[in-house]
Design an enzyme around this catalytic site. Structure first.
Site, short mmCIF file in Angstrom:
data_model
loop_
_atom_site.label_atom_id
_atom_site.label_comp_id
_atom_site.label_asym_id
_atom_site.label_seq_id
_atom_site.Cartn_x
_atom_site.Cartn_y
_atom_site.Cartn_z
N ARG A 14 0.84 -1.20 0.00
CA ARG A 14 0.00 0.00 0.00
C ARG A 14 0.88 1.24 0.00
NH1 ARG A 14 -4.84 1.38 4.30
NH2 ARG A 14 -3.17 1.22 5.86
N ASP A 64 -3.71 2.85 13.91
CA ASP A 64 -2.90 3.53 12.90
C ASP A 64 -3.43 4.95 12.73
OD1 ASP A 64 -5.06 3.48 11.16
OD2 ASP A 64 -4.12 2.14 9.69
#
Length: 564
Positions: free
Chosen positions: A179, A465
């Site tokens: 990603r 996150d």
């Protein structure tokens, strides 16, 4: 310098990166990094940047235009101009055999030990993250590139001297997806024609250039590399990615449709563009994924000027809320209609070793959530910790028979009736003082970790996150801006600057008590508190916390590290 970063003094030093015309590297020189930052690899990145920078600028300009419309009262909606794409029958390219089965995917940052453990974890896929689980300092990014190159080559290993253990890859590993960052994030350590490079083109370009050939031979069985694409808001952004992929395939001399990507549907505008996004990436798509926290963050951001759309405590905004259920049902229907995977969301729980009872409660929550996903028709799901993989895998295996996925078996035709009203329905639930406190202590601790180089942070038995910090700060901002009443704890207190100031002070004291005075002094808690508080109280809502905080971690080396 550009963006107010310091312009380094020009001094010649012995070691420098050998750079192509127009590329300038402001990050520290390291012989390991130089194997990644080769002249040819940098030329590949620079070519991508030059070809697509105007398209990227335009796409970001369109985001600002859309924001203006929402702030003036408009609601996101399906685009009448692309009705034909939604109504026609068409499918994406067939799923590559190597990734037909994606029942459980583990995600995590690209540090060396994590990469080895995740590939060995028993999950079907490892999504290596340069985005929300990574603090994008120079060292983290470049070490991450080195680690992925070694991982694809199969040579990655690590000698942990403290534990006297050697980590290396098993014979059977998870399939690697990468990603890159979102379109909006710059890479300030690499200048191309005097401007910071686009972060995601650096992440994509360096990884692709060094690893496509080995990846296709091994992991991808003739396909790949595979990617996850974050934070998109419109199909025009997917079209840029599609063009990037085609250009990369051409340069590498591999067949069109080799590169595949799963798109995260994690912004509110994107949920109205799912067919269009898949259509733009038709030959390069392997599905869509539900990014829950960022989606809720985006709901708040999209409706920042709509006081009638206040969220309850974020812990109450689960997938059973009508607007969230509608979003995941429509995603499943859309993906399966177009022949690709519909991936479920994150289980962020961390096994609680020291408390078996609490651990069982946490695992039960995970099982319940995953059962809901597989029954709804999802083809797989995310876990943040290897300890959750067996539980998730068991649920998906038990409910899918021997099938690799549910693309052909669970069509969710009922999803055809999901309306704009369903997708925008205001979530129900109470607002409490504890909600405000939790947002504050989690937000500050996350930012403190991020500033010191950690983007994936265990807090209160959850792996957090950047998305968690984002939802925490925008929710605080929204409650402050509209002076909401905390109606959930019977106190009837209204949120204002004084109250928030007191909460920040008390939560900082709590953090200090929890982490210990020593660590509190060493960590960047005070700076984090400043950044987080400023974001919550500013008159205008910043688009991205990570963009604002990025200035604190850019280190330009005073010595010139690439030859002019």
């Amino acid at each position: 310098g550009t963006y107010g970063y310091p312009t380094p003094a020009v001094k010649k030093i012995e070691s420098y990166y050998d750079v192509p015309e127009g590329v300038d590297i402001r990050g520290r020189y390291d012989a390991e990094f130089a194997k990644i930052l080769t002249k040819d690899a940098l030329k590949f990145v620079a070519d991508l940047q030059r070809e697509f920078r105007n398209h990227i600028k335009y796409a970001l300009e369109c985001r600002r235009e859309a924001k203006k419309k929402y702030n003036e009262g408009a609601l996101p909606e399906f685009d009448p101009a692309t009705t034909y794409i939604r109504e026609q029958e068409w499918v994406c390219a067939p799923v590559p055999p190597a990734v037909a089965d994606r029942k459980v995917e583990i995600t995590g940052p690209v540090d060396r030990k994590m990469v080895i453990n995740a590939l060995n974890s028993g999950a079907k896929v490892f999504m290596a993250d340069f985005e929300d689980a990574l603090s994008p300092g120079w060292e983290n990014l470049m070490r991450g590139q080195v680690n992925l190159k070694d991982a694809v080559a199969g040579t990655i290993s690590l000698h942990d001297k403290a534990r006297n253990r050697v980590y290396k890859l098993n014979d059977q590993t998870a399939k690697l997806f990468v990603r890159p960052r979102g379109w909006h994030l710059p890479e300030a350590h690499i200048l191309i024609d005097g401007e910071p490079a686009t972060g995601c083109l650096v992440d994509f370009g360096l990884y692709f250039y060094h690893s496509y050939s080995a990846f296709r031979r091994t992991q991808g069985a003739g396909f790949g590399p595979f990617f996850y694409l974050p934070k998109m808001e419109h199909s025009r952004e997917a079209k840029i990615w599609n063009n990037v992929f085609e250009k990369a395939e051409k340069v590498a001399g591999i067949e069109r449709g080799s590169i595949r990507a799963t798109v995260l549907i994690e912004t509110l505008p994107a949920v109205f563009q799912m067919n269009e996004i898949l259509y733009e990436l038709k030959d390069h798509s392997v599905g869509l994924n539900c990014g829950r926290w960022d989606y809720i963050f985006s709901y708040v951001k999209t409706f920042q000027a709509h006081p009638d759309r206040l969220l309850p405590d974020r812990v109450l905004v689960g997938m059973t809320q009508h607007f969230m259920k509608s979003y995941s049902d429509l995603l499943i229907r859309t993906c399966h209609r177009r022949g690709v995977h519909a991936m479920g969301g994150m289980a962020a729980q961390i096994p609680i070793k020291e408390d078996p009872v609490a651990n069982e409660v946490a695992l039960e929550l995970v099982r319940k959530d995953k059962l809901r996903e597989v029954k709804a028709g999802h083809d797989g799901t995310w876990a943040a910790h290897p300890g959750l993989i067996p539980a998730c895998m068991e649920i998906f295996n038990n409910n899918m028979g021997n099938a690799s996925n549910q693309i052909d078996t669970v069509k969710r035709e009922d999803g055809a009736n999901i309306t704009e009203q369903d997708l925008l329905q205001i979530p129900r639930g109470a607002r409490t003082m504890e909600g405000l406190r939790l947002n504050t202590r989690v937000g500050i601790q996350y930012v403190a970790a991020w500033l010191t180089g950690s983007g994936s942070v265990p807090l209160y038995n959850l792996m957090e996150d950047a998305a968690t910090a984002e939802i925490s700060r925008v929710q605080n901002w929204q409650w402050l801006k509209y002076g909401v009443e905390l109606n959930g704890d019977g106190l009837g207190v209204k949120v204002n600057k004084e109250l928030f100031g007191r909460v920040v002070e008390e939560e900082m004291a709590r953090i200090e008590k929890e982490v210990g005075t020593e660590k509190f002094k060493e960590g960047m808690y005070k700076e984090a508190c400043k950044i987080f508080t400023r974001q919550c109280t500013s008159p205008m809502l910043d688009d991205f916390l990570t963009l604002d905080a990025y200035n604190y971690i850019v280190v330009h080396h005073p010595r010139e590290t690439s030859k002019l």
